[in-house]
Scaffold this motif. Structure first.
Motif, short mmCIF file in Angstrom:
data_model
loop_
_atom_site.label_atom_id
_atom_site.label_comp_id
_atom_site.label_asym_id
_atom_site.label_seq_id
_atom_site.Cartn_x
_atom_site.Cartn_y
_atom_site.Cartn_z
N THR A 169 0.82 -1.21 0.00
CA THR A 169 0.00 0.00 0.00
C THR A 169 0.85 1.26 0.00
OG1 THR A 169 -0.20 -0.09 2.42
CG2 THR A 169 -1.97 -1.10 1.13
N GLN A 170 1.93 1.28 0.78
CA GLN A 170 2.77 2.47 0.87
C GLN A 170 3.41 2.82 -0.48
OE1 GLN A 170 3.09 -0.37 2.70
NE2 GLN A 170 5.16 -0.65 3.46
N HIS A 171 3.66 1.81 -1.29
CA HIS A 171 4.26 2.04 -2.60
C HIS A 171 3.25 2.64 -3.58
CE1 HIS A 171 6.65 -1.50 -0.97
NE2 HIS A 171 7.34 -0.40 -0.73
N VAL A 172 2.03 2.11 -3.54
CA VAL A 172 0.98 2.67 -4.40
C VAL A 172 0.66 4.10 -3.97
CG1 VAL A 172 -1.45 2.47 -5.08
CG2 VAL A 172 0.02 0.46 -5.12
N LEU A 173 0.60 4.34 -2.67
CA LEU A 173 0.37 5.71 -2.20
C LEU A 173 1.44 6.65 -2.75
CD1 LEU A 173 -0.64 5.11 1.52
CD2 LEU A 173 -2.03 6.27 -0.21
N TRP A 174 2.68 6.24 -2.70
CA TRP A 174 3.77 7.08 -3.21
C TRP A 174 3.61 7.31 -4.71
CZ3 TRP A 174 7.53 7.26 -6.83
CH2 TRP A 174 8.49 8.26 -6.68
N ARG A 175 3.32 6.23 -5.43
CA ARG A 175 3.21 6.35 -6.89
C ARG A 175 2.08 7.30 -7.29
NH1 ARG A 175 2.06 1.88 -9.94
NH2 ARG A 175 1.40 0.44 -8.33
N LEU A 176 0.93 7.18 -6.61
CA LEU A 176 -0.21 8.04 -6.95
C LEU A 176 0.07 9.49 -6.59
CD1 LEU A 176 -3.20 5.80 -5.84
CD2 LEU A 176 -2.24 6.09 -8.15
N ARG A 177 0.81 9.72 -5.52
CA ARG A 177 1.14 11.09 -5.11
C ARG A 177 2.29 11.68 -5.90
NH1 ARG A 177 0.30 10.99 1.45
NH2 ARG A 177 -1.91 10.44 1.35
N ASN A 178 2.90 10.87 -6.73
CA ASN A 178 4.05 11.34 -7.50
C ASN A 178 3.85 11.18 -9.00
OD1 ASN A 178 6.42 12.19 -5.61
ND2 ASN A 178 5.38 10.49 -4.62
N GLY A 179 2.67 11.53 -9.47
CA GLY A 179 2.45 11.71 -10.89
C GLY A 179 1.60 10.71 -11.63
#
Length: 132
Positions: free
Chosen positions: A87-97
């Motif tokens: 989940t933390q990786h998807v959160l980062w990806r969505l918040r980064n473009g």
């Protein structure tokens, strides 16, 4: 002793809440390049159906490609799945473009399986809510 106890509490709190904190991955080596490819795809626009997740989502590229090409691709679908993501990786990806330039009509989210070994179900559920 109090300082050590407080330090342990902070460390434990961070570990318990890891699914909620956007984070990158150090492995596999191609994770960041895949993310950058998704960002580029999003910037091109034209995505009506977005799949986001881990290896279960990513699997549509290979084993599920016949179904994907027949049922989803004609619906202007994009697959932003990366095997091993939490989940933390998807959160980062969505918040980064990965959402820049798109407004999908439907999103399919499949994430949390890789968190299930180490993280509390309630925290995983909260992280999925953040993603949605």
């Amino acid at each position: 002793m109090l300082a050590g106890s407080l330090s342990a509490q902070v460390t434990n709190s961070a570990a318990l809440n890891a699914p909620l904190v956007p984070a990158t991955r150090s492995t596999p080596a191609n994770w960041l390049s895949r993310h950058e490819g998704f960002v580029a795809e999003a910037k091109r626009g034209g995505i009506d159906l977005l799949f986001v997740g881990d290896s279960i989502t990513d699997g549509w590229r290979k084993k599920g490609s016949n179904v994907w090409n027949k049922c989803y691709a004609p619906r202007r679908a994009a697959n932003f799945g990366i095997g091993g993501d939490r989940t933390q990786h998807v959160l980062w990806r969505l918040r980064n473009g990965e959402l820049d330039g798109i407004k999908p009509k439907v999103a399919v989210v499949m994430i949390g399986t890789n968190n299930s070994k180490d993280d509390q179900p309630e925290v995983i559920a909260e992280a999925i809510k953040l993603i949605v």
